[in-house]
Design a protein around this motif. Structure first.
Motif, PDB file in Angstrom:
ATOM      1  N   LEU A 141       6.722  11.009 -12.799  1.00 56.16           N
ATOM      2  CA  LEU A 141       6.096   9.866 -12.899  1.00 56.16           C
ATOM      3  C   LEU A 141       6.542   8.717 -12.011  1.00 56.16           C
ATOM      4  O   LEU A 141       5.682   7.926 -11.718  1.00 56.16           O
ATOM      5  CB  LEU A 141       6.513   9.233 -14.460  1.00 56.16           C
ATOM      6  N   ALA A 142       7.664   8.858 -11.553  1.00 58.68           N
ATOM      7  CA  ALA A 142       7.934   7.934 -10.559  1.00 58.68           C
ATOM      8  C   ALA A 142       7.274   8.255  -9.212  1.00 58.68           C
ATOM      9  O   ALA A 142       7.506   7.365  -8.323  1.00 58.68           O
ATOM     10  CB  ALA A 142       9.815   8.088 -10.139  1.00 58.68           C
ATOM     11  N   ASP A 143       6.667   9.480  -8.946  1.00 54.96           N
ATOM     12  CA  ASP A 143       5.862   9.625  -7.836  1.00 54.96           C
ATOM     13  C   ASP A 143       4.572   9.247  -8.165  1.00 54.96           C
ATOM     14  O   ASP A 143       3.796   8.693  -7.254  1.00 54.96           O
ATOM     15  CB  ASP A 143       6.135  11.223  -7.409  1.00 54.96           C
ATOM     16  N   TRP A 144       4.042   9.660  -9.463  1.00 54.91           N
ATOM     17  CA  TRP A 144       2.685   9.272  -9.661  1.00 54.91           C
ATOM     18  C   TRP A 144       2.012   8.172  -9.801  1.00 54.91           C
ATOM     19  O   TRP A 144       1.209   7.753  -9.399  1.00 54.91           O
ATOM     20  CB  TRP A 144       2.355  10.398 -10.914  1.00 54.91           C
ATOM     21  N   LEU A 145       2.985   7.264 -10.733  1.00 52.83           N
ATOM     22  CA  LEU A 145       2.692   6.092 -10.977  1.00 52.83           C
ATOM     23  C   LEU A 145       2.410   5.137  -9.685  1.00 52.83           C
ATOM     24  O   LEU A 145       1.380   4.416  -9.677  1.00 52.83           O
ATOM     25  CB  LEU A 145       3.507   5.419 -12.094  1.00 52.83           C
ATOM     26  N   PRO A 146       3.393   4.950  -8.826  1.00 56.40           N
ATOM     27  CA  PRO A 146       3.160   4.250  -7.649  1.00 56.40           C
ATOM     28  C   PRO A 146       2.039   4.722  -6.898  1.00 56.40           C
ATOM     29  O   PRO A 146       1.217   3.914  -5.961  1.00 56.40           O
ATOM     30  CB  PRO A 146       4.354   4.409  -7.134  1.00 56.40           C
ATOM     31  N   ALA A 147       1.718   6.056  -6.886  1.00 59.28           N
ATOM     32  CA  ALA A 147       0.725   6.523  -5.960  1.00 59.28           C
ATOM     33  C   ALA A 147      -0.432   6.224  -6.602  1.00 59.28           C
ATOM     34  O   ALA A 147      -1.483   5.832  -5.813  1.00 59.28           O
ATOM     35  CB  ALA A 147       0.851   8.066  -5.915  1.00 59.28           C
ATOM     36  N   ARG A 148      -0.842   6.189  -7.950  1.00 65.35           N
ATOM     37  CA  ARG A 148      -1.769   5.825  -8.666  1.00 65.35           C
ATOM     38  C   ARG A 148      -2.225   4.479  -8.309  1.00 65.35           C
ATOM     39  O   ARG A 148      -3.362   3.956  -8.090  1.00 65.35           O
ATOM     40  CB  ARG A 148      -1.677   6.092 -10.051  1.00 65.35           C
ATOM     41  N   THR A 149      -1.474   3.595  -8.362  1.00 65.05           N
ATOM     42  CA  THR A 149      -1.502   2.060  -8.203  1.00 65.05           C
ATOM     43  C   THR A 149      -2.155   2.004  -6.851  1.00 65.05           C
ATOM     44  O   THR A 149      -2.799   1.108  -6.665  1.00 65.05           O
ATOM     45  CB  THR A 149       0.004   1.439  -8.372  1.00 65.05           C
ATOM     46  N   ASP A 150      -1.320   2.602  -5.694  1.00 66.99           N
ATOM     47  CA  ASP A 150      -1.869   2.436  -4.633  1.00 66.99           C
ATOM     48  C   ASP A 150      -3.218   2.893  -4.174  1.00 66.99           C
ATOM     49  O   ASP A 150      -4.218   2.302  -3.648  1.00 66.99           O
ATOM     50  CB  ASP A 150      -0.976   3.231  -3.419  1.00 66.99           C
ATOM     51  N   PHE A 151      -3.595   3.969  -4.841  1.00 73.79           N
ATOM     52  CA  PHE A 151      -4.806   4.585  -4.849  1.00 73.79           C
ATOM     53  C   PHE A 151      -6.163   3.519  -5.315  1.00 73.79           C
ATOM     54  O   PHE A 151      -7.035   3.580  -4.957  1.00 73.79           O
ATOM     55  CB  PHE A 151      -4.974   5.975  -5.577  1.00 73.79           C
ATOM     56  N   LEU A 152      -5.665   3.135  -6.511  1.00 71.49           N
ATOM     57  CA  LEU A 152      -6.513   1.900  -7.005  1.00 71.49           C
ATOM     58  C   LEU A 152      -6.890   0.751  -6.295  1.00 71.49           C
ATOM     59  O   LEU A 152      -7.775  -0.048  -6.725  1.00 71.49           O
ATOM     60  CB  LEU A 152      -5.993   1.611  -8.414  1.00 71.49           C
TER      61      LEU A 152
END
Lengths: 482, 332
Positions: A141-152
């Motif tokens: 999650l520490a990888d996915w959630l920031p990547a998600r925010t950046d993608f959004l």
């Protein structure tokens, strides 16, 4: 025969209860119930047609753009409107960003934590998987959630906000990007590709997309250390390539507008072949829903009348209607889209063991690998300075149908405008197809079929295999009971 | 601070928005760093089925301690007061009954989003759902828990209103509560945290130059001010969205569409089409909250007469006309 009621089903979107009849250690029958009613179809009636663009995204916070796209498409169809190329490209980018983020949010937040549960503690793969995918605290999650925010940020630039953007309009989009923003968006996509190729696939997107057989998939998973490879190894260890088969009849409304028709084709896949879709073959049955009885109706003529006393209808067990295509229950989702697009890995997985937990998850990830390069291409094609939105006027009297693909499958909006107001609005969402109750002929919905035959141990209250099968469909119950 | 999160009748959008909070290691790590722990959240909990029910039952009967109850989604009292439109799966018990029991045990109760605060979209039309908020029914105090309800801390329900919420509105409120740095005086009259509700959406609006000169958009994707023709309520809506962008870059106005005042009770029933501005004698009915109407009308007339050509013409296009060339530098 004993009966096992499982709920609340967490890590799905919305409210779900599953009742299983178990005999001799196997599921003999399943009833899938949506325990919430929301009534959007009725509250749209009487409103200005454009109000639909404000209201329908709020059906769902996880696929709000899909709802918006279906409404915009229905309004455009009603008005006979064609959007300019930039509008089409921007809508595709906006919609695809939501769908890909949705696939990965499902993978990281909803689906994988089940393999981290203590019940698997004896398995040789468990310790590493638990550290990575544990609910809320797993390192992934520490990888996915920031990547998600950046993608959004794709949605920030092109659509203002997410969820519940108003940027998608019948004529295109409300936000024409500048040349600088186009450069910035390319950077966002590059960073997201980097996350996918480093963390999820541990491989080039194109290399994963080229896999064409179960054997190639297994060999690929053995050779690398990415999050998807971890899942594939666990799934093969648990035999999930042969678990969770429904009727192997698949439907897609087609996704992402292109010059000559949708990029991912519209159609029905059955008996190993693709057939043309006939929207007139769709009806919704209410025989087992807590809705007033009536004949199964095509959505353009559909009604939604909730019972004031649900107990008065003993046969009913869900607020969800039962949509049927040519009289049959169908499955919809990424696997349906990939099959109809002729993707060899999806086709060979289904040919081997039918639709399965593994096939559904792999189809989602194939879509991620195939569509991010497509997003890069759409962005290149946007021409700043050219129009993003066609002018239009809502018609006074018209019908319109908007058929799109949400992350989890076929989404349709059927709209009637009379004297300048919405006179009828019916919605069939992907999970309405997948999680439908029985119809008047007693035919179960796709998940109800997929649960039959699963092993349930004596005294087992919450079998993990049931959790995997249910979540392999990536259910969205709030859309189902719109 | 231990949080128990329930999803009533909503779309899950506030959770999805919350997950997008900007943070180096993700919003969950950010919350944990401030001492905020989610003991239960339907979208994120490991517990499912009977484990989840056991956890909620223990919280309801006081054997599992928790601090804050966050509820997302409207509370459905229908049909006919039975609550049957929303039964917590597996429990056979209406969600409104679970919420009442758990709220009675909580030190803080938070309404996450406008549905939970005031009823929201679910309460529109003739409201067959009998939807309401936790402590409001539209703008009227009351709702599911009643106007007199106070949580264990003495605070009323904290209404983090918005459709959906901006992630930071929730994160900042939770971190402030966990730090003991939030008091009754930090709430406005509609019980929203004042740190975001005592600003107007208009503040920081990227269309400000068009607003100043009353250079108005006529159709979607036009660059001009959306207030005169396209229903924008940015000058009347309480929120700081234009100074606190989404995903670092966006907002409704930056996205080119109107503010529908989604942080306000009753936003779902504006009494006119959302994308149209009601007017009397050509003047919009809804004028800025923070200036006298006569001054607004006089200044609008004056500024319209002084509108630069570049601004007037850009207002009805989707790409701006270039600025006039600089006076210094080599001439072509």
């Amino acid at each position: 025969m004993s009966r096992l009621v499982i709920g609340p089903f967490n890590r799905v979107e919305g409210d779900l209860e599953v009742a299983l009849d178990v005999a001799d250690g196997r599921v003999r029958g399943a009833e899938v119930s949506a325990s919430l009613y929301r009534g959007f179809e009725n509250l749209l009636v009487g409103r200005d047609p454009l109000d639909a663009l404000v209201l329908v995204p709020r059906i769902c916070g996880i696929c709000s753009v899909s709802q918006s796209a279906a409404a915009a498409a229905a309004l455009a169809a009603a008005a006979g409107l064609v959007m300019p190329a930039n509008g089409r490209l921007a809508q595709n980018l906006i919609h695809c960003c939501e769908n890909l983020a949705d696939h990965l949010t499902h993978f990281y937040c909803f689906f994988m934590p089940d393999f981290a549960r203590d019940g698997y503690a004896g398995a040789p793969w468990h310790a590493g998987v638990a550290e990575r995918f544990r609910a809320q605290r797993g390192s992934a999650l520490a990888d996915w959630l920031p990547a998600r925010t950046d993608f959004l940020r794709v949605l920030g630039y092109l659509a203002g906000k997410w969820p519940h953007t108003l940027a998608l309009q019948p004529g295109g989009t409300t936000r024409a990007i500048t040349p600088t923003e186009k450069v910035r968006l390319a950077e966002v996509l590059r960073e997201f590709r980097d996350f996918l190729e480093t963390t999820l696939f541990a491989d080039a997107l194109e290399a994963f997309a080229a896999l064409d057989s179960p054997a190639a998939l297994a060999a690929w998973a053995e050779a690398r250390d990415g999050d998807l490879a971890r899942f594939v190894r666990v799934a093969l260890a648990l035999g999930l390539e042969r678990v969770g088969r429904a009727g192997d009849r698949f439907l897609s409304f087609g996704a992402y507008a292109a010059a000559g028709g949708p990029l991912l084709p519209r159609g029905v896949w059955q008996d190993g072949a693709a057939l043309a879709l006939d929207p007139a073959a769709i009806v919704e049955d209410v025989s087992h829903a807590w809705l007033e009885d009536g004949a199964a109706l095509p959505p353009a003529a559909g009604e939604t009348r909730p019972l004031a006393d649900p107990d008065a209808k003993p046969a009913a067990y869900s607020w969800c209607k039962a949509p049927r295509y040519a009289g049959r229950a169908v499955e919809t989702g990424a696997l349906a889209r990939q099959l109809l697009a002729g993707q060899p890995l999806a086709a060979s997985l289904v040919a081997a063991h039918g639709g399965s937990v593994l096939a559904r998850v792999v189809a989602r990830m194939s879509e991620v690998a195939r569509l991010l390069p497509q997003m890069e291409q759409w962005l290149r094609e946007i021409a700043p300075g050219e129009p993003f939105c066609a002018e239009w006027t809502a018609p006074q009297d018209a019908h319109g149908v908007g058929l799109v693909e949400a992350a989890r499958g076929a989404l349709g909006h059927w709209l009637t405008i009379e004297r300048g107001r919405i006179a009828g609005y019916q919605i069939v969402a992907p999970t309405t197809w997948n999680f439908s109750p029985r119809d008047a002929a007693g035919q179960p919905g796709a998940l109800e079929q997929a649960l039959v035959g699963l092993p349930v141990g004596a005294g087992e209250r919450n079998p993990p295999i049931v959790q995997h099968v249910v979540r392999s469909f990536d259910p969205c119950m709030v859309c189902t009971v719109h | 601070m231990k949080i128990l999160w329930l999803q009533a009748s909503g779309c899950g959008g506030c959770t999805q928005s919350l997950l997008g909070a900007e943070s180096r290691r993700g919003v969950l790590a950010r919350l944990a760093g401030g001492g905020v722990e989610l003991v239960f959240h339907p979208a994120l909990a490991e517990a499912s089925g009977d484990e989840a029910l056991a956890l909620l039952a223990a919280a309801a009967d006081g054997t599992l301690a928790f601090d804050a109850l966050c509820v997302e989604g409207a509370l459905l009292r229908g049909p006919n007061g039975s609550g049957r439109f929303h039964v917590l799966a597996g429990s056979g018990v209406p969600m409104i009954d679970w919420v009442r029991r758990l709220a009675a045990r909580a030190r803080h109760v938070l309404a996450i989003g406008s549905c939970t605060a005031y009823g929201g979209i679910a309460a529109s039309g003739d409201n067959l759902l009998e939807a309401c908020g936790l402590q409001f029914d539209g703008a009227e105090p009351g709702g599911l828990l009643g106007a007199d309800f106070r949580a264990g801390s003495g605070l009323p329900v904290v209404n983090v209103a918005g459709c959906p919420i901006h992630a930071d509105w929730v994160v900042d409120t939770l971190l402030a509560l966990a730090a003991g740095a939030f008091a009754a005086g930090d709430l406005d009259a509609l019980q929203r945290p004042r740190f975001y509700s005592e600003q107007l959406v208009h503040h920081g609006c990227p269309k400000n130059e068009f607003y100043e000169f009353k250079a108005s958009a006529q159709k979607p994707s036009d660059l001009g001010c959306l207030m005169e023709n396209l229903g924008c309520k940015g000058t009347q809506a309480h929120a700081d969205c234009n100074v606190r962008p989404w995903y670092g870059v966006g907002s409704c106005l930056r996205g080119g569409f109107s503010c529908i005042a989604c942080t306000e009770p009753g936003f779902e029933e504006p009494g006119h089409p959302f994308m149209a501005t009601p007017k009397v004698a050509g003047i919009p009915i809804g004028l800025p909250l923070d200036m006298p109407k006569a001054w607004f009308v006089a200044l609008a007339a004056l500024s319209k007469s002084a509108t630069p050509k570049r601004v007037r013409e850009s207002a009805t296009r989707d790409h701006p006309l270039p600025l006039p060339s600089t006076k210094k530098g080599p001439r072509p």
